[in-house]
Scaffold this motif. Structure first.
Motif, PDB file in Angstrom:
ATOM      1  N   GLU A  67      28.443  28.620 -73.476  1.00 48.44           N
ATOM      2  CA  GLU A  67      27.069  28.166 -73.292  1.00 48.44           C
ATOM      3  C   GLU A  67      26.342  28.096 -74.629  1.00 48.44           C
ATOM      4  O   GLU A  67      25.575  27.171 -74.880  1.00 48.44           O
ATOM      5  CB  GLU A  67      26.296  29.135 -72.392  1.00 48.44           C
ATOM      6  N   ILE A  68      26.604  29.088 -75.475  1.00 46.55           N
ATOM      7  CA  ILE A  68      25.878  29.139 -76.744  1.00 46.55           C
ATOM      8  C   ILE A  68      26.243  27.943 -77.628  1.00 46.55           C
ATOM      9  O   ILE A  68      25.383  27.340 -78.272  1.00 46.55           O
ATOM     10  CB  ILE A  68      26.149  30.495 -77.446  1.00 46.55           C
ATOM     11  N   GLU A 156      23.507  34.398 -63.597  1.00 50.54           N
ATOM     12  CA  GLU A 156      24.177  33.913 -64.809  1.00 50.54           C
ATOM     13  C   GLU A 156      23.228  33.053 -65.635  1.00 50.54           C
ATOM     14  O   GLU A 156      23.187  33.128 -66.859  1.00 50.54           O
ATOM     15  CB  GLU A 156      25.417  33.087 -64.446  1.00 50.54           C
ATOM     16  N   LYS A 159      20.760  35.147 -67.438  1.00 49.84           N
ATOM     17  CA  LYS A 159      21.361  35.756 -68.627  1.00 49.84           C
ATOM     18  C   LYS A 159      21.527  34.713 -69.718  1.00 49.84           C
ATOM     19  O   LYS A 159      21.381  35.011 -70.897  1.00 49.84           O
ATOM     20  CB  LYS A 159      22.712  36.378 -68.271  1.00 49.84           C
ATOM     21  N   SER A 162      18.736  34.030 -72.219  1.00 47.06           N
ATOM     22  CA  SER A 162      18.554  34.922 -73.359  1.00 47.06           C
ATOM     23  C   SER A 162      19.077  34.265 -74.632  1.00 47.06           C
ATOM     24  O   SER A 162      18.596  34.557 -75.726  1.00 47.06           O
ATOM     25  CB  SER A 162      19.275  36.244 -73.115  1.00 47.06           C
ATOM     26  N   LEU A 163      20.051  33.351 -74.485  1.00 42.93           N
ATOM     27  CA  LEU A 163      20.630  32.701 -75.661  1.00 42.93           C
ATOM     28  C   LEU A 163      19.646  31.721 -76.294  1.00 42.93           C
ATOM     29  O   LEU A 163      19.812  31.326 -77.447  1.00 42.93           O
ATOM     30  CB  LEU A 163      21.910  31.957 -75.279  1.00 42.93           C
ATOM     31  N   ILE A 173      13.939  37.865 -75.745  1.00 38.26           N
ATOM     32  CA  ILE A 173      14.576  38.369 -76.965  1.00 38.26           C
ATOM     33  C   ILE A 173      13.801  37.914 -78.197  1.00 38.26           C
ATOM     34  O   ILE A 173      13.565  38.687 -79.132  1.00 38.26           O
ATOM     35  CB  ILE A 173      16.036  37.884 -77.053  1.00 38.26           C
ATOM     36  N   ALA A 194      15.439  44.975 -72.266  1.00 40.92           N
ATOM     37  CA  ALA A 194      16.631  45.259 -71.458  1.00 40.92           C
ATOM     38  C   ALA A 194      16.216  45.683 -70.062  1.00 40.92           C
ATOM     39  O   ALA A 194      16.781  45.241 -69.055  1.00 40.92           O
ATOM     40  CB  ALA A 194      17.476  46.348 -72.123  1.00 40.92           C
ATOM     41  N   TYR A 197      14.900  42.588 -68.133  1.00 45.21           N
ATOM     42  CA  TYR A 197      16.018  41.772 -67.647  1.00 45.21           C
ATOM     43  C   TYR A 197      16.684  42.441 -66.457  1.00 45.21           C
ATOM     44  O   TYR A 197      16.995  41.807 -65.454  1.00 45.21           O
ATOM     45  CB  TYR A 197      17.065  41.567 -68.751  1.00 45.21           C
ATOM     46  N   PHE A 198      16.910  43.738 -66.582  1.00 43.37           N
ATOM     47  CA  PHE A 198      17.592  44.446 -65.505  1.00 43.37           C
ATOM     48  C   PHE A 198      16.777  44.377 -64.221  1.00 43.37           C
ATOM     49  O   PHE A 198      17.326  44.147 -63.141  1.00 43.37           O
ATOM     50  CB  PHE A 198      17.820  45.907 -65.911  1.00 43.37           C
ATOM     51  N   ILE A 201      17.267  40.828 -62.801  1.00 45.94           N
ATOM     52  CA  ILE A 201      18.610  40.400 -62.410  1.00 45.94           C
ATOM     53  C   ILE A 201      19.217  41.313 -61.347  1.00 45.94           C
ATOM     54  O   ILE A 201      19.883  40.839 -60.427  1.00 45.94           O
ATOM     55  CB  ILE A 201      19.515  40.317 -63.667  1.00 45.94           C
ATOM     56  N   PHE A 202      18.956  42.625 -61.455  1.00 40.77           N
ATOM     57  CA  PHE A 202      19.630  43.567 -60.558  1.00 40.77           C
ATOM     58  C   PHE A 202      19.363  43.285 -59.072  1.00 40.77           C
ATOM     59  O   PHE A 202      20.324  43.216 -58.284  1.00 40.77           O
ATOM     60  CB  PHE A 202      19.253  45.006 -60.931  1.00 40.77           C
TER      61      PHE A 202
END
Lengths: 221, 257
Positions: A67-68, A156, A159, A162-163, A173, A194, A197-198, A201-202
């Motif tokens: 992805e990056i 996904e 996440k 974040s990139l 970030i 962190a 995000y958690f 997403i969690f």
């Protein structure tokens, strides 16, 4: 080592802004991914021919490229290649949608193929109009079948946002790095993002896991 | 099929081709042709040593993710089956934390925040190795746990009934079939980590393959050629590895039947 919680509280509007950008980017990319995924899925559902081969090539291409690499390629190369101005946000959405489209196509396909052929044929035999069949016979069980995979993909995608910090999109970030370099409180800010995000997403991944287990128990396959 | 079905198929197929042709025409007419004609990929060859070194780092990180992941993943998965509840909770918490936060956040935390806790400053490469190892352990734990749970309970109970010590039970009865069933999943996960090494490269400025190509870009002011080259290398390797894994998976499942 000292953990200064006050500095997080002082800058919490910035952090929330970053979280908002991440969620917003995810939402927009998810919409465009679905559109791309639907087209690719139609191609993939053809049993043979150019459409199937092209759809397969698309899926393989975007699932095998990191992805990056994709994000950086779109950011640096696409505007040059087509001689257009696309902002960082536009590039971010293009890259994430192209990447997401490949995954969404596979999710849609699994959903559509989960509908037993006999049901579609029965509806056909009853002379029900084709769009009505799609809406009432194919889509409801397909959606039920897709939900776990869809929510999993959503995590996904979150996440992957974040990139986007690496191309300067002001998501979590990026905000944390900026605040960190201003206040030297890297520890506090990186921990804070962190946790954010958690927290986003969690719950989603817990839901996906439960839904998958429920589905397996009901259908047994 | 019925007439309706073929009609829908035709609409689908022609609709798909129409969209595709329109997109293709749009792209070809809007391409910056003078730029495309000026492409030359030859200069990348001059940077071959740097790129090979970078590729070595990428391979190192990929292999490391696999080895650390399988070792610690197996250990943690055994822990997750322990009758001692706090150990199970600890494993579950570890897995959830590392699976539900982005890799880049973990890497930045390990590189910039962890040294403030431990007092040990790590180089970017060491931070990258640590981060990818920690995440690999979490992902592989889940896979190994699924494999262990796929072992028929009767076999485990039979081993207990025979009075086999716990160590023998794990190494001789549970783990061999567990690992065999999850080999494809492990390989697929390692392909994901191969892709993720690019995040280590660019996020922490480790000179892996991707970051090396970016440096070539910055050095030559050519962006399209090195980046496309990098994308192509990742694509070909990832795709080929995926195909091998699929073939292996098919062969393994055929053997079971």
């Amino acid at each position: 080592m000292s953990f200064d919680i006050n500095i997080i509280l002082r800058y919490y509007p910035e952090l929330l802004g970053g979280a908002w950008v991440a969620v917003w980017m995810t939402a927009v990319s998810l919409v465009f991914s679905s559109a791309v995924g639907a087209v690719v899925c139609i191609g993939k559902l053809q049993k043979y021919g150019a459409a199937n081969r092209l759809a397969t090539a698309y899926i393989d291409l975007f699932r095998a490229t990191p992805e990056i690499v994709l994000i950086i390629w779109v950011f640096y190369c696409l505007p040059l290649l087509f001689d257009v101005r696309i902002g960082r946000y536009g590039c971010a959405i293009i890259a994430l949608s192209a990447y997401g489209g490949a995954y969404m196509a596979e999710i849609f396909r699994a959903g559509v193929q989960a509908v037993p052929r006999g049901q579609t044929e029965a509806a056909n035999a009853l002379g029900i109009p084709i769009f009505h069949i799609a809406r009432r016979v194919i889509v409801p069980p397909a959606i039920r079948r897709m939900m776990p995979a869809l929510v999993n993909f959503l995590t996904e995608l979150l996440k992957a946002t974040s990139l986007l910090a690496l191309i300067g999109v002001a998501e979590l970030i990026f905000v944390a790095s900026t605040l960190g370099s201003k206040t030297f409180a890297y520890m506090e800010f990186y921990t804070a993002i962190a946790v954010i995000y958690f927290m986003i997403i969690f719950p989603l991944s817990v839901y996906a896991r439960r839904a998958e287990r429920r589905r397996l128990r009901r259908t047994g396959n | 099929m019925t007439r309706v079905g073929t009609l829908a198929g035709l609409v689908n197929r022609w609709g798909f081709h129409a969209v595709l042709l329109a997109l293709g025409a749009l792209m070809l007419t809007n391409l910056n042709w003078p730029l495309v004609r000026s492409f030359e990929f030859a200069f990348i060859w001059e940077y071959r040593t740097a790129l090979f070194k970078g590729f070595g780092i990428t391979l190192l990180l990929t292999v490391e993710a696999g080895i650390v992941g399988i070792l610690f993943g197996t250990l943690f998965a055994i822990g997750s089956q322990s009758p001692f509840a706090p150990l199970r909770w600890l494993v579950a918490a570890y897995v959830e934390v590392f699976r539900n936060t982005p890799l880049l956040v973990q890497l930045l935390w390990i590189h910039f925040a962890l040294p403030l806790v431990t007092g040990i400053n790590t180089t970017a490469l060491v931070s990258g190795i640590t981060g990818i190892g920690l995440q690999a352990a979490a992902y592989y734990t889940e896979i190994m746990r699924a494999g262990i749970q796929a072992v028929p309970r009767g076999q485990i109970e039979a081993a207990q009934a025979l009075g086999l010590p716990a160590r023998t039970r794990w190494t001789r009865v549970i783990l061999p079939p567990a690992i065999r069933t999850v080999i494809p999943a492990l390989l697929n996960q390692n392909i994901s980590f191969f892709k993720a090494t690019a995040i280590v490269g660019m996020g922490l400025l480790v000179d892996d393959f991707f970051n090396s190509t970016l440096r070539v870009s910055n050095d030559t002011f050519h962006f399209i050629e090195p980046l496309t080259f990098a994308a192509a290398v990742y694509l070909v390797l990832g795709w080929q590895a995926g195909r091998w894994t699929l073939r292996l998976e098919r062969r393994l499942t055929r053997g079971e039947r």
